[in-house]
Write an enzyme that holds these catalytic residues in place. Structure first.
Site, short mmCIF file in Angstrom:
data_model
loop_
_atom_site.label_atom_id
_atom_site.label_comp_id
_atom_site.label_asym_id
_atom_site.label_seq_id
_atom_site.Cartn_x
_atom_site.Cartn_y
_atom_site.Cartn_z
N ALA A 140 -3.67 0.85 7.87
CA ALA A 140 -5.11 0.96 8.13
C ALA A 140 -5.38 2.08 9.14
CB ALA A 140 -5.64 -0.37 8.65
N ASP A 169 -9.89 3.04 2.22
CA ASP A 169 -9.99 2.39 3.54
C ASP A 169 -10.65 3.32 4.57
OD1 ASP A 169 -8.79 -0.04 2.93
OD2 ASP A 169 -6.77 0.73 3.29
N LYS A 196 0.80 -1.23 0.00
CA LYS A 196 0.00 0.00 0.00
C LYS A 196 0.83 1.29 0.00
CE LYS A 196 -4.14 -1.82 2.18
NZ LYS A 196 -5.17 -1.65 3.18
#
Ligand code: ATR
Length: 277
Positions: A131, A103, A68
């Site tokens: 996250a 997210d 990511k």
């Protein structure tokens, strides 16, 4: 003749991802000639995979662990994703790959459905990884008072320093006091995820019934943290399936410009998780 559109997810490990199940169910429901596949890609190959995806005419990709942050260097990055410092969605429709992060939008939507108002709420986020970054960015922007609690305290401090109104703590004795003073508790770590299902960073005796407890882990659906919350009489308990579905739905909309069939996507994920038990 129109060619079948190809979408997918890149990451490692990726074989257990439920994103293919979720997106293929959506394509089927909407009668779209499209397929979503999982591609195992190592961090060393992420640039090649993105360039290759573009050459092959892939329409869109999700990006997951551990790519990511690395993937940022190979694409044009949308403003919010730039601030978060990570992407989970790539869109190839304009020719140049553009990176987004859905997210945070996913988690914000989950929380707004559960608690209505975020502004002024005390939110304790466990974790300071990708996250946690995405979730804390949105909550901070929406006016929450965020505390980042992380095993490696320096990472928590670093993340909190990028937010407008945030504190940082370690996972020590302070944690109990912070849980007591929180309105919302979010686990944004991998603690409790299969196969370490017996783990939790917060136990029932630390919680109060008015706390909202949200776990981003979705495998198992009922994590130890959520189980402890129920034991503590917590009224609002939210599992990770919704976040998976909402971030996926936001990606789906970016790629297809169509309204995603949320219920179909959520049912497909829940059924797949139940079948695995
Ligand atoms: P992601 O992108 O999914 O957030 P990550 O960047 O690897 O993944 O972050 C994982 C998070 O889970 C981190 O906050 C990590 O804590 P550290 O920064 O101290 O590594 C946290 N984490 C993972 N395993 C943990 C454990 N056993 N106990 C406490 N925290 C843990």
């Amino acid at each position: 003749m129109n060619m079948k559109k190809i979408y997918g997810i890149i990451g490692d490990p990726v074989s257990h991802s439920l994103s293919p199940t979720m997106h293929n169910a959506a394509f089927e429901k909407l009668g779209m000639d499209a397929i979503y596949l999982a591609f195992r890609v190592s961090p060393e190959e992420v640039g090649d995979a993105i360039r290759g995806g573009k050459s092959l005419g892939i329409a869109g990709l999700n990006v997951t662990i551990p790519l990511k942050e690395k993937a940022l260097f190979f694409v044009n990055v949308e403003e919010v994703a730039k601030k978060i410092g990570a992407i989970n969605t790539l869109d190839f429709s304009s020719g140049t790959p553009v990176g987004y992060n859905t997210d945070g939008i996913g988690s914000l939507r989950v929380l707004k459905e559960t608690t209505c108002e975020i502004n002024g709420k005390n939110v304790l986020i466990l974790g300071a990884g990708g996250a946690a970054k995405a979730i804390s960015f949105y909550l901070d922007t929406d006016g929450a008072r965020v505390t980042i609690a992380n095993r490696t305290k320096e990472r928590a401090t670093q993340l909190a320093s990028k937010l407008r109104n945030a504190d940082s703590i370690g996972l020590d004795s302070e944690l109990r006091k912070y849980v007591k003073d929180s309105d919302i508790l979010i686990n944004a770590t991998s603690v409790g995820m299969y196969p370490n299902e017996d783990a939790t960073l917060v136990n029932a005796d630390m919680m109060h019934p008015d706390l909202v407890v949200f776990d981003i882990v979705y495998n198992p659906m009922e994590t130890k943290l959520l189980n402890e919350a129920k034991r503590a009489g917590v009224k609002k308990v939210v599992d990770g399936v919704k976040m998976l579905v909402y971030q996926g739905a936001a990606s789906f909309k970016i790629w297809t410009k169509r309204e995603p069939p949320i219920n179909v996507m959520e049912n497909a994920v829940r059924e797949a998780l139940i079948r695995k038990l």
